[in-house]
Design an enzyme around this catalytic site. Sequence first.
Site, mmCIF file in Angstrom:
data_model
loop_
_atom_site.group_PDB
_atom_site.id
_atom_site.type_symbol
_atom_site.label_atom_id
_atom_site.label_comp_id
_atom_site.label_asym_id
_atom_site.label_seq_id
_atom_site.Cartn_x
_atom_site.Cartn_y
_atom_site.Cartn_z
ATOM 1 N N TYR A 154 6.279 0.440 7.819
ATOM 2 C CA TYR A 154 6.309 1.972 7.672
ATOM 3 C C TYR A 154 6.515 2.811 8.696
ATOM 4 O O TYR A 154 7.386 3.245 9.048
ATOM 5 C CB TYR A 154 5.333 2.308 6.448
ATOM 6 C CG TYR A 154 5.356 3.801 6.294
ATOM 7 C CD1 TYR A 154 6.320 4.704 5.505
ATOM 8 C CD2 TYR A 154 4.369 4.816 7.043
ATOM 9 C CE1 TYR A 154 6.275 5.992 5.354
ATOM 10 C CE2 TYR A 154 4.351 6.099 7.016
ATOM 11 C CZ TYR A 154 5.340 6.602 6.035
ATOM 12 O OH TYR A 154 5.387 8.271 5.967
ATOM 13 N N LYS A 206 2.214 9.015 -6.538
ATOM 14 C CA LYS A 206 1.975 8.023 -5.535
ATOM 15 C C LYS A 206 0.788 7.156 -5.805
ATOM 16 O O LYS A 206 0.868 5.994 -4.919
ATOM 17 C CB LYS A 206 1.702 8.818 -4.263
ATOM 18 C CG LYS A 206 2.893 9.807 -3.831
ATOM 19 C CD LYS A 206 2.754 10.391 -2.411
ATOM 20 C CE LYS A 206 2.608 9.415 -1.441
ATOM 21 N NZ LYS A 206 2.686 10.150 0.103
HETATM 22 N N1 LIG Z 1 2.423 12.349 2.287
HETATM 23 C C1 LIG Z 1 1.870 12.073 3.542
HETATM 24 O O1 LIG Z 1 0.821 12.073 3.899
HETATM 25 C C2 LIG Z 1 3.157 11.807 4.628
HETATM 26 C C3 LIG Z 1 2.660 11.519 5.869
HETATM 27 C C4 LIG Z 1 3.590 11.344 6.873
HETATM 28 C C5 LIG Z 1 4.774 11.458 6.426
HETATM 29 N N2 LIG Z 1 5.362 11.542 5.405
HETATM 30 C C6 LIG Z 1 6.797 11.764 4.859
HETATM 31 O O2 LIG Z 1 7.086 12.572 4.126
HETATM 32 C C7 LIG Z 1 8.317 12.329 3.338
HETATM 33 C C8 LIG Z 1 7.751 12.589 1.747
HETATM 34 O O3 LIG Z 1 6.517 12.109 1.509
HETATM 35 P P1 LIG Z 1 5.631 12.144 0.155
HETATM 36 O O4 LIG Z 1 4.470 11.935 0.600
HETATM 37 O O5 LIG Z 1 6.443 13.293 -0.453
HETATM 38 O O6 LIG Z 1 6.210 10.835 -0.642
HETATM 39 P P2 LIG Z 1 6.820 10.581 -2.173
HETATM 40 O O7 LIG Z 1 6.982 9.241 -2.295
HETATM 41 O O8 LIG Z 1 6.386 11.569 -3.012
HETATM 42 O O9 LIG Z 1 8.311 11.314 -1.770
HETATM 43 C C9 LIG Z 1 9.279 10.384 -1.296
HETATM 44 C C10 LIG Z 1 10.518 10.634 -2.404
HETATM 45 O O10 LIG Z 1 11.594 10.313 -1.874
HETATM 46 C C11 LIG Z 1 12.295 9.388 -3.186
HETATM 47 N N3 LIG Z 1 13.119 8.498 -2.632
HETATM 48 C C12 LIG Z 1 12.795 7.444 -2.082
HETATM 49 N N4 LIG Z 1 13.905 6.683 -1.396
HETATM 50 C C13 LIG Z 1 14.967 7.376 -1.825
HETATM 51 C C14 LIG Z 1 16.333 7.325 -1.429
HETATM 52 N N5 LIG Z 1 16.708 6.322 -0.580
HETATM 53 N N6 LIG Z 1 17.241 8.079 -1.939
HETATM 54 C C15 LIG Z 1 16.734 9.420 -2.608
HETATM 55 N N7 LIG Z 1 15.594 9.587 -2.792
HETATM 56 C C16 LIG Z 1 14.500 8.670 -2.424
HETATM 57 C C17 LIG Z 1 11.376 9.403 -4.171
HETATM 58 O O11 LIG Z 1 11.584 9.066 -5.305
HETATM 59 C C18 LIG Z 1 10.391 10.344 -3.757
HETATM 60 O O12 LIG Z 1 10.566 11.327 -4.722
HETATM 61 C C19 LIG Z 1 8.465 10.825 3.507
HETATM 62 O O13 LIG Z 1 9.417 10.575 4.257
HETATM 63 C C20 LIG Z 1 7.155 10.343 4.333
HETATM 64 O O14 LIG Z 1 7.475 9.115 4.726
HETATM 65 C C21 LIG Z 1 4.154 11.794 4.383
#
Ligand SMILES: NC(=O)c1ccc[n+]([C@@H]2O[C@H](COP(=O)([O-])OP(=O)(O)OC[C@H]3O[C@@H](n4cnc5c(N)ncnc54)[C@H](O)[C@@H]3O)[C@@H](O)[C@H]2O)c1
Length: 301
Positions: free
Chosen positions: A134, A170
């Site tokens: 990741y 999640k």
């Molecule tokens: N939550 C955290 O603590 C955190 C920390 C660092 C980075 N991030 C980044 O922030 C972003 C959002 O994370 P989140 O916590 O909201 O997670 P999440 O899993 O809730 O959100 C990701 C979303 O993307 C959608 N998705 C996945 N692959 C896809 C694709 N190929 N096409 C279209 N939709 C797709 C999923 O269905 C989901 O709705 C991500 O890129 C994640 O890596 C999150």
Amino acid sequence: MKNVLITGGAGFIGSNLALELEKKGHDVVVLDDYSSASIQNLRGFRGDIFIGDESRLEECGSAFDVIFHQAAITDTTFRDDREMLRKNIDGFRKVLQFAMRKNAVLVYASSAGTYGNGKAPMRESQEPQPLNAYAYSKYFMDNLAKKHAKDLKVVGVRYFNVFGPGEKHKGKSASMVYQLYRQMAAGRNPRIFKYGEQVRDHVYVKDVVAATIRAADAKESGVFNVGTGEATTFNQIIDHLNKAMKASFRPEYFDNPYTDVYQVNTRADISRIGKALGWKPRFSTRTGIADYVAWLKAQGE
Ligand SMILES: NC(=O)c1ccc[n+]([C@@H]2O[C@H](COP(=O)([O-])OP(=O)(O)OC[C@H]3O[C@@H](n4cnc5c(N)ncnc54)[C@H](O)[C@@H]3O)[C@@H](O)[C@H]2O)c1
């Protein structure tokens, strides 16, 4: 008014962002393949939504001012490294090319995972040390963004540990704050890795959304940490939860099965985003937890 596209807009951070942007009067389109989203996250959303992955980008619209790329496989324990890299990097590449064709600003989600167990407080300029697939996928995305920094405005928001409303779907990848809250709300002692002294920067989603929106106005391409700047141990999270819940649960400790790929000390240096974008968090980890617990209770969780 701005035309905005959010990939992953039905996920945790993406849905908070979509609803806030609509509240501010922007025209928002969401693209999400619902691989990890919740149908409930977009309650109240009035914009258009496309169900699918980056292969549907062209159908989403022809004129966007800003694209927020949130879509990714976000489960850090996802087993298939190759698939993780392929989906996250190729997905980003397609969005990058789309943004260039449309002459749009691109704001994408990077991650504090890229720092691994590097020196804290973590600065954007330090050497990345990704520990798992990741984190590698985000590291390669950052490299790709850097390579195209002159071709379009592409801004990375490097989130630390985000918590807040809309993360329930999640499951085991939801924040520690949420996992521990659920255990305590069910009347159980919260379980954490021995001995709860691991340090993380836990940042509230409302602040993350504000920083992400601000990033679209960056003067130039770059990457910015998004955290509180605070170091909070898991033991302290339990203290904050106890206070917010008016409870007195004690932690139960167990062995950490992920020792070799586990970040034990993360904390953001937030001076770059402060200087360049004038952003700073409104919530500390403690006040963010208090706000979140009030919301969780109101939901009956
Ligand atoms: N939550 C955290 O603590 C955190 C920390 C660092 C980075 N991030 C980044 O922030 C972003 C959002 O994370 P989140 O916590 O909201 O997670 P999440 O899993 O809730 O959100 C990701 C979303 O993307 C959608 N998705 C996945 N692959 C896809 C694709 N190929 N096409 C279209 N939709 C797709 C999923 O269905 C989901 O709705 C991500 O890129 C994640 O890596 C999150």
